[in-house]
Design an enzyme around this catalytic site. Structure first.
Site, PDB file in Angstrom:
ATOM      1  N   ARG A  48      11.438   7.467  -2.981  1.00  0.00           N
ATOM      2  CA  ARG A  48      10.143   7.210  -3.634  1.00  0.00           C
ATOM      3  C   ARG A  48       9.817   8.298  -4.670  1.00  0.00           C
ATOM      4  O   ARG A  48       9.162   8.025  -5.675  1.00  0.00           O
ATOM      5  CB  ARG A  48       9.069   7.159  -2.532  1.00  0.00           C
ATOM      6  CG  ARG A  48       7.667   6.847  -2.994  1.00  0.00           C
ATOM      7  CD  ARG A  48       6.759   6.683  -1.776  1.00  0.00           C
ATOM      8  NE  ARG A  48       5.356   6.875  -2.096  1.00  0.00           N
ATOM      9  CZ  ARG A  48       4.517   5.881  -2.421  1.00  0.00           C
ATOM     10  NH1 ARG A  48       4.945   4.645  -2.458  1.00  0.00           N
ATOM     11  NH2 ARG A  48       3.255   6.131  -2.689  1.00  0.00           N
ATOM     12  N   LEU A  74       1.058   3.867  -8.357  1.00  0.00           N
ATOM     13  CA  LEU A  74       2.059   3.491  -7.359  1.00  0.00           C
ATOM     14  C   LEU A  74       1.301   3.370  -6.037  1.00  0.00           C
ATOM     15  O   LEU A  74       0.638   4.306  -5.604  1.00  0.00           O
ATOM     16  CB  LEU A  74       3.135   4.586  -7.285  1.00  0.00           C
ATOM     17  CG  LEU A  74       4.153   4.595  -6.152  1.00  0.00           C
ATOM     18  CD1 LEU A  74       4.864   3.263  -6.017  1.00  0.00           C
ATOM     19  CD2 LEU A  74       5.183   5.684  -6.395  1.00  0.00           C
ATOM     20  N   SER A  75       1.395   2.204  -5.396  1.00  0.00           N
ATOM     21  CA  SER A  75       0.635   1.970  -4.166  1.00  0.00           C
ATOM     22  C   SER A  75       1.054   2.939  -3.062  1.00  0.00           C
ATOM     23  O   SER A  75       2.173   3.434  -3.050  1.00  0.00           O
ATOM     24  CB  SER A  75       0.883   0.550  -3.649  1.00  0.00           C
ATOM     25  OG  SER A  75       0.519  -0.400  -4.607  1.00  0.00           O
ATOM     26  N   GLN A  76       0.130   3.173  -2.129  1.00  0.00           N
ATOM     27  CA  GLN A  76       0.446   4.068  -1.017  1.00  0.00           C
ATOM     28  C   GLN A  76       1.561   3.446  -0.170  1.00  0.00           C
ATOM     29  O   GLN A  76       1.705   2.214  -0.126  1.00  0.00           O
ATOM     30  CB  GLN A  76      -0.796   4.323  -0.179  1.00  0.00           C
ATOM     31  CG  GLN A  76      -1.254   3.116   0.601  1.00  0.00           C
ATOM     32  CD  GLN A  76      -2.713   3.211   0.977  1.00  0.00           C
ATOM     33  OE1 GLN A  76      -3.589   2.879   0.198  1.00  0.00           O
ATOM     34  NE2 GLN A  76      -2.960   3.676   2.183  1.00  0.00           N
ATOM     35  N   PHE A 217      -6.550  -2.308  -5.262  1.00  0.00           N
ATOM     36  CA  PHE A 217      -5.485  -2.367  -6.272  1.00  0.00           C
ATOM     37  C   PHE A 217      -6.105  -2.285  -7.667  1.00  0.00           C
ATOM     38  O   PHE A 217      -7.286  -2.581  -7.844  1.00  0.00           O
ATOM     39  CB  PHE A 217      -4.724  -3.691  -6.162  1.00  0.00           C
ATOM     40  CG  PHE A 217      -3.686  -3.712  -5.071  1.00  0.00           C
ATOM     41  CD1 PHE A 217      -2.359  -3.432  -5.354  1.00  0.00           C
ATOM     42  CD2 PHE A 217      -4.042  -4.012  -3.761  1.00  0.00           C
ATOM     43  CE1 PHE A 217      -1.398  -3.457  -4.347  1.00  0.00           C
ATOM     44  CE2 PHE A 217      -3.088  -4.042  -2.751  1.00  0.00           C
ATOM     45  CZ  PHE A 217      -1.760  -3.761  -3.053  1.00  0.00           C
TER      46      PHE A 217
END
Ligand code: SAH
Length: 226
Positions: A48, A74-76, A217
């Site tokens: 990541r 960038l999403s968790q 989001f």
């Protein structure tokens, strides 16, 4: 050009980007309810930290969303894991993702589903994600710079369509590009602007919505930025 040795070093990481840090993240995800062993194994092995600017790489394995430029995030890790679990529940052959962003969710899906298409509307992000996915050996993913609200009509139908940006209303072209029995997984805003992870299943001409959990989001936007 990166040498193969240097690439291996980069992927493996060091300190806050090391395997130990990834393992700790995955242990947390398991405690937080992520059950699918394939998802956990993939998050444990994929770098990541290579999907962020160098200055942020040391924070890659914190349970937080992180900026990737152009006002996008960038999403968790938990969100990526949860969405991937929902995708795999369908045992899909063909998956379309809207919102490639950094390409991290794309890479995770690429490791776990047979065929994957992904659309991004910001050229700079699209190009960087293309480069990263090629470097990490996921060049089989079909990537496109376009407004994902129109889907990918030439290759429809899809078993799963996943949106990583929040729509106010379900885009009709995407619903039309679902296979019978297929699902759209998306954040969806309610009338008060709260976002819910939502699963929409197609049964013939009928679409059944199921609200899952509250999420956050960035918005699904129209048009392409070149
Ligand atoms: N899954 C991404 C999350 C990125 S944030 C990651 O792992 O990094 C959501 C992304 O959706 C942003 O990159 C944004 O530019 C993109 N996006 C928003 N509206 C879009 C649209 N209509 N078509 C394609 N991509 C869109």
């Amino acid at each position: 050009m990166l040498s193969p040795e240097r690439l291996t070093e980069l992927v493996r990481g060091v300190g806050m980007t090391s395997q130990r840090t990834r393992d700790r993240m995955v242990a947390r995800l398991a405690e937080q309810g992520i059950r699918d062993a394939r998802v956990l194994a993939t998050l444990a092995s994929e770098p990541r930290h290579l999907f962020l600017d160098e200055a942020l790489a040391h924070r890659a394995y914190e349970d937080t969303s992180l900026p990737i430029g152009h006002g996008q995030t960038l999403s968790q890790p938990w969100m990526v894991a949860r969405m991937t679990e929902l995708v795999l529940e369908e045992a899909p052959a063909r998956v379309l993702e809207i919102g490639t962003g950094s390409g991290y969710q794309t890479l995770v899906l690429a490791r776990l589903v047979p065929e994957l298409w992904s659309i991004e509307r910001i050229n700079a992000l699209h190009r960087r994600a293309t480069e990263r996915l090629r470097l990490l050996g996921a060049q089989q993913v079909h990537l496109r710079l376009a407004d994902g609200g129109h889907g990918w009509p030439e290759t429809a139908p899809f078993d799963v369509i996943l949106l990583t940006a929040c729509a106010g209303e379900l885009p009709a072209p995407l619903l039309a590009q679902l296979a019978d029995g297929g699902v759209l997984i998306t954040p969806l805003a309610d009338s008060r602007g709260r976002q819910w992870l939502t699963r929409v299943r197609r049964q013939g001409d009928h679409y059944e919505r199921q609200r899952l959990e509250p999420v956050r989001f960035v918005p699904l936007l129209e048009g392409v930025i070149r």
